[in-house]
Design a protein around this motif. Structure first.
Motif, PDB file in Angstrom:
ATOM      1  N   ARG A  44      24.256 -58.389 -72.101  1.00 18.55           N
ATOM      2  CA  ARG A  44      23.513 -57.990 -70.920  1.00 18.55           C
ATOM      3  C   ARG A  44      23.074 -58.830 -69.711  1.00 18.55           C
ATOM      4  O   ARG A  44      22.628 -58.799 -69.032  1.00 18.55           O
ATOM      5  CB  ARG A  44      21.987 -57.396 -71.278  1.00 18.55           C
ATOM      6  CG  ARG A  44      21.892 -56.128 -72.350  1.00 18.55           C
ATOM      7  CD  ARG A  44      20.775 -56.002 -72.750  1.00 18.55           C
ATOM      8  NE  ARG A  44      20.689 -54.724 -73.657  1.00 18.55           N
ATOM      9  CZ  ARG A  44      21.268 -54.928 -74.937  1.00 18.55           C
ATOM     10  NH1 ARG A  44      21.696 -55.885 -75.402  1.00 18.55           N
ATOM     11  NH2 ARG A  44      21.321 -53.725 -75.759  1.00 18.55           N
ATOM     12  N   ALA A  45      24.092 -59.989 -69.720  1.00 14.13           N
ATOM     13  CA  ALA A  45      24.064 -60.980 -68.794  1.00 14.13           C
ATOM     14  C   ALA A  45      24.507 -60.472 -67.361  1.00 14.13           C
ATOM     15  O   ALA A  45      23.809 -61.013 -66.237  1.00 14.13           O
ATOM     16  CB  ALA A  45      24.869 -62.388 -69.128  1.00 14.13           C
ATOM     17  N   CYS A  46      25.358 -59.586 -67.531  1.00 11.58           N
ATOM     18  CA  CYS A  46      25.966 -59.126 -66.295  1.00 11.58           C
ATOM     19  C   CYS A  46      25.031 -58.125 -65.511  1.00 11.58           C
ATOM     20  O   CYS A  46      25.087 -57.999 -64.441  1.00 11.58           O
ATOM     21  CB  CYS A  46      27.451 -58.102 -66.666  1.00 11.58           C
ATOM     22  SG  CYS A  46      26.898 -57.048 -67.777  1.00 11.58           S
ATOM     23  N   ILE A  47      23.880 -57.630 -66.155  1.00 10.33           N
ATOM     24  CA  ILE A  47      23.245 -56.359 -65.646  1.00 10.33           C
ATOM     25  C   ILE A  47      22.327 -56.902 -64.326  1.00 10.33           C
ATOM     26  O   ILE A  47      22.379 -56.450 -63.513  1.00 10.33           O
ATOM     27  CB  ILE A  47      22.173 -55.639 -66.749  1.00 10.33           C
ATOM     28  CG1 ILE A  47      23.186 -55.004 -67.427  1.00 10.33           C
ATOM     29  CG2 ILE A  47      20.978 -54.707 -65.975  1.00 10.33           C
ATOM     30  CD1 ILE A  47      22.460 -54.501 -68.819  1.00 10.33           C
ATOM     31  N   PRO A  48      21.607 -57.895 -64.564  1.00 10.69           N
ATOM     32  CA  PRO A  48      20.989 -58.297 -63.434  1.00 10.69           C
ATOM     33  C   PRO A  48      21.568 -59.187 -62.460  1.00 10.69           C
ATOM     34  O   PRO A  48      21.114 -59.293 -61.229  1.00 10.69           O
ATOM     35  CB  PRO A  48      19.797 -59.480 -63.973  1.00 10.69           C
ATOM     36  CG  PRO A  48      20.696 -60.018 -65.279  1.00 10.69           C
ATOM     37  CD  PRO A  48      21.479 -58.740 -65.830  1.00 10.69           C
ATOM     38  N   VAL A  49      22.977 -59.686 -62.478  1.00 10.87           N
ATOM     39  CA  VAL A  49      23.470 -60.265 -61.564  1.00 10.87           C
ATOM     40  C   VAL A  49      24.437 -59.115 -60.431  1.00 10.87           C
ATOM     41  O   VAL A  49      24.876 -59.686 -59.443  1.00 10.87           O
ATOM     42  CB  VAL A  49      24.633 -61.293 -61.945  1.00 10.87           C
ATOM     43  CG1 VAL A  49      23.767 -62.400 -62.578  1.00 10.87           C
ATOM     44  CG2 VAL A  49      25.496 -60.669 -62.992  1.00 10.87           C
ATOM     45  N   CYS A  50      24.379 -58.152 -60.884  1.00 16.61           N
ATOM     46  CA  CYS A  50      25.138 -57.024 -60.132  1.00 16.61           C
ATOM     47  C   CYS A  50      24.481 -56.619 -58.905  1.00 16.61           C
ATOM     48  O   CYS A  50      23.220 -56.244 -58.939  1.00 16.61           O
ATOM     49  CB  CYS A  50      25.373 -55.675 -60.951  1.00 16.61           C
ATOM     50  SG  CYS A  50      26.344 -54.531 -59.961  1.00 16.61           S
ATOM     51  N   PRO A  51      24.920 -56.932 -57.684  1.00 12.18           N
ATOM     52  CA  PRO A  51      24.231 -56.879 -56.567  1.00 12.18           C
ATOM     53  C   PRO A  51      24.223 -55.303 -55.976  1.00 12.18           C
ATOM     54  O   PRO A  51      23.332 -55.165 -55.009  1.00 12.18           O
ATOM     55  CB  PRO A  51      25.054 -57.465 -55.268  1.00 12.18           C
ATOM     56  CG  PRO A  51      26.393 -57.753 -55.979  1.00 12.18           C
ATOM     57  CD  PRO A  51      26.324 -57.653 -57.369  1.00 12.18           C
ATOM     58  N   VAL A  52      24.683 -54.589 -56.631  1.00 14.24           N
ATOM     59  CA  VAL A  52      24.678 -53.016 -56.477  1.00 14.24           C
ATOM     60  C   VAL A  52      24.107 -52.199 -57.361  1.00 14.24           C
ATOM     61  O   VAL A  52      24.005 -50.844 -57.491  1.00 14.24           O
ATOM     62  CB  VAL A  52      25.964 -52.508 -55.759  1.00 14.24           C
ATOM     63  CG1 VAL A  52      26.333 -53.228 -54.652  1.00 14.24           C
ATOM     64  CG2 VAL A  52      27.206 -52.625 -56.875  1.00 14.24           C
ATOM     65  N   GLN A  53      23.637 -52.910 -58.357  1.00 13.63           N
ATOM     66  CA  GLN A  53      22.942 -52.319 -59.606  1.00 13.63           C
ATOM     67  C   GLN A  53      23.842 -50.981 -60.122  1.00 13.63           C
ATOM     68  O   GLN A  53      23.428 -49.915 -60.478  1.00 13.63           O
ATOM     69  CB  GLN A  53      21.628 -51.674 -59.231  1.00 13.63           C
ATOM     70  CG  GLN A  53      20.659 -52.821 -58.847  1.00 13.63           C
ATOM     71  CD  GLN A  53      20.666 -53.272 -57.312  1.00 13.63           C
ATOM     72  OE1 GLN A  53      20.785 -52.401 -56.594  1.00 13.63           O
ATOM     73  NE2 GLN A  53      20.331 -54.414 -57.301  1.00 13.63           N
ATOM     74  N   ALA A  54      24.919 -51.541 -60.602  1.00 10.15           N
ATOM     75  CA  ALA A  54      26.086 -50.595 -60.923  1.00 10.15           C
ATOM     76  C   ALA A  54      26.094 -50.547 -62.329  1.00 10.15           C
ATOM     77  O   ALA A  54      27.074 -49.895 -63.086  1.00 10.15           O
ATOM     78  CB  ALA A  54      27.499 -51.072 -60.419  1.00 10.15           C
ATOM     79  N   ILE A  55      25.523 -51.662 -63.083  1.00 16.11           N
ATOM     80  CA  ILE A  55      25.773 -51.654 -64.478  1.00 16.11           C
ATOM     81  C   ILE A  55      24.393 -51.616 -65.396  1.00 16.11           C
ATOM     82  O   ILE A  55      23.390 -51.738 -64.760  1.00 16.11           O
ATOM     83  CB  ILE A  55      26.207 -53.271 -64.700  1.00 16.11           C
ATOM     84  CG1 ILE A  55      27.324 -54.019 -63.957  1.00 16.11           C
ATOM     85  CG2 ILE A  55      26.481 -53.379 -66.333  1.00 16.11           C
ATOM     86  CD1 ILE A  55      27.695 -55.160 -64.018  1.00 16.11           C
ATOM     87  N   TYR A  56      24.686 -50.798 -66.364  1.00 11.93           N
ATOM     88  CA  TYR A  56      23.522 -50.448 -67.080  1.00 11.93           C
ATOM     89  C   TYR A  56      23.724 -50.566 -68.588  1.00 11.93           C
ATOM     90  O   TYR A  56      24.875 -50.401 -69.142  1.00 11.93           O
ATOM     91  CB  TYR A  56      23.232 -48.946 -67.012  1.00 11.93           C
ATOM     92  CG  TYR A  56      22.886 -48.254 -65.485  1.00 11.93           C
ATOM     93  CD1 TYR A  56      21.406 -48.007 -65.354  1.00 11.93           C
ATOM     94  CD2 TYR A  56      23.586 -48.169 -64.485  1.00 11.93           C
ATOM     95  CE1 TYR A  56      20.876 -47.725 -63.994  1.00 11.93           C
ATOM     96  CE2 TYR A  56      23.405 -47.701 -63.421  1.00 11.93           C
ATOM     97  CZ  TYR A  56      21.815 -47.521 -63.007  1.00 11.93           C
ATOM     98  OH  TYR A  56      21.555 -47.049 -61.765  1.00 11.93           O
ATOM     99  N   ASP A  57      22.531 -50.593 -69.318  1.00 14.32           N
ATOM    100  CA  ASP A  57      22.736 -50.510 -70.639  1.00 14.32           C
ATOM    101  C   ASP A  57      22.722 -49.131 -70.933  1.00 14.32           C
ATOM    102  O   ASP A  57      22.063 -48.307 -70.358  1.00 14.32           O
ATOM    103  CB  ASP A  57      21.425 -51.386 -71.437  1.00 14.32           C
ATOM    104  CG  ASP A  57      21.352 -51.328 -72.880  1.00 14.32           C
ATOM    105  OD1 ASP A  57      21.720 -50.277 -73.707  1.00 14.32           O
ATOM    106  OD2 ASP A  57      21.016 -52.286 -73.505  1.00 14.32           O
ATOM    107  N   GLU A  58      23.364 -48.525 -72.089  1.00 15.95           N
ATOM    108  CA  GLU A  58      23.760 -47.198 -72.247  1.00 15.95           C
ATOM    109  C   GLU A  58      22.238 -46.527 -72.350  1.00 15.95           C
ATOM    110  O   GLU A  58      22.167 -45.378 -72.048  1.00 15.95           O
ATOM    111  CB  GLU A  58      24.621 -46.868 -73.174  1.00 15.95           C
ATOM    112  CG  GLU A  58      25.011 -45.458 -73.589  1.00 15.95           C
ATOM    113  CD  GLU A  58      25.970 -45.238 -74.565  1.00 15.95           C
ATOM    114  OE1 GLU A  58      26.064 -44.089 -75.025  1.00 15.95           O
ATOM    115  OE2 GLU A  58      26.334 -46.254 -75.251  1.00 15.95           O
TER     116      GLU A  58
END
Length: 94
Positions: A44-58
């Motif tokens: 989940r390291a990628c979720i908070p760094v996405c500047p457009v909030q495109a990444i989610y935990d399912e």
């Protein structure tokens, strides 16, 4: 469960997510990145760094975006892996 890149990445392709991924599970085409669920360790390291909030935990994925689970699983294995940050697609992006 899976970590999923959604439509908000399309046309932006920021890759801060790639820079923090310890598993190398991101793959890209000319418009966006996708996560290969077979190689993702769900850190989940990628979720908070996405500047457009495109990444989610399912488990947190809004229902309207549920189709992106299959899109990532299908597209990612067909595309080259991305292991370094790429220039974003949006003009003036950091």
């Amino acid at each position: 469960m899976a970590i999923v890149v959604t439509e908000a990445c399309n046309g932006c392709r920021y890759t801060e997510c790639v820079a923090v991924c310890p598993a190398g599970c991101f793959h890209a085409d000319e418009r966006m990145v996708y996560i290969d669920p077979a190689t993702c360790i769900e850190c989940r390291a990628c979720i908070p760094v996405c500047p457009v909030q495109a990444i989610y935990d399912e488990e947190d994925l809004p229902g309207a975006l549920s189709g992106w689970v299959e899109i990532n699983a299908t597209r990612a294995p067909l595309l080259p892996a991305v292991e370094e940050k790429l220039p974003p697609l949006k003009a003036g992006a950091a």
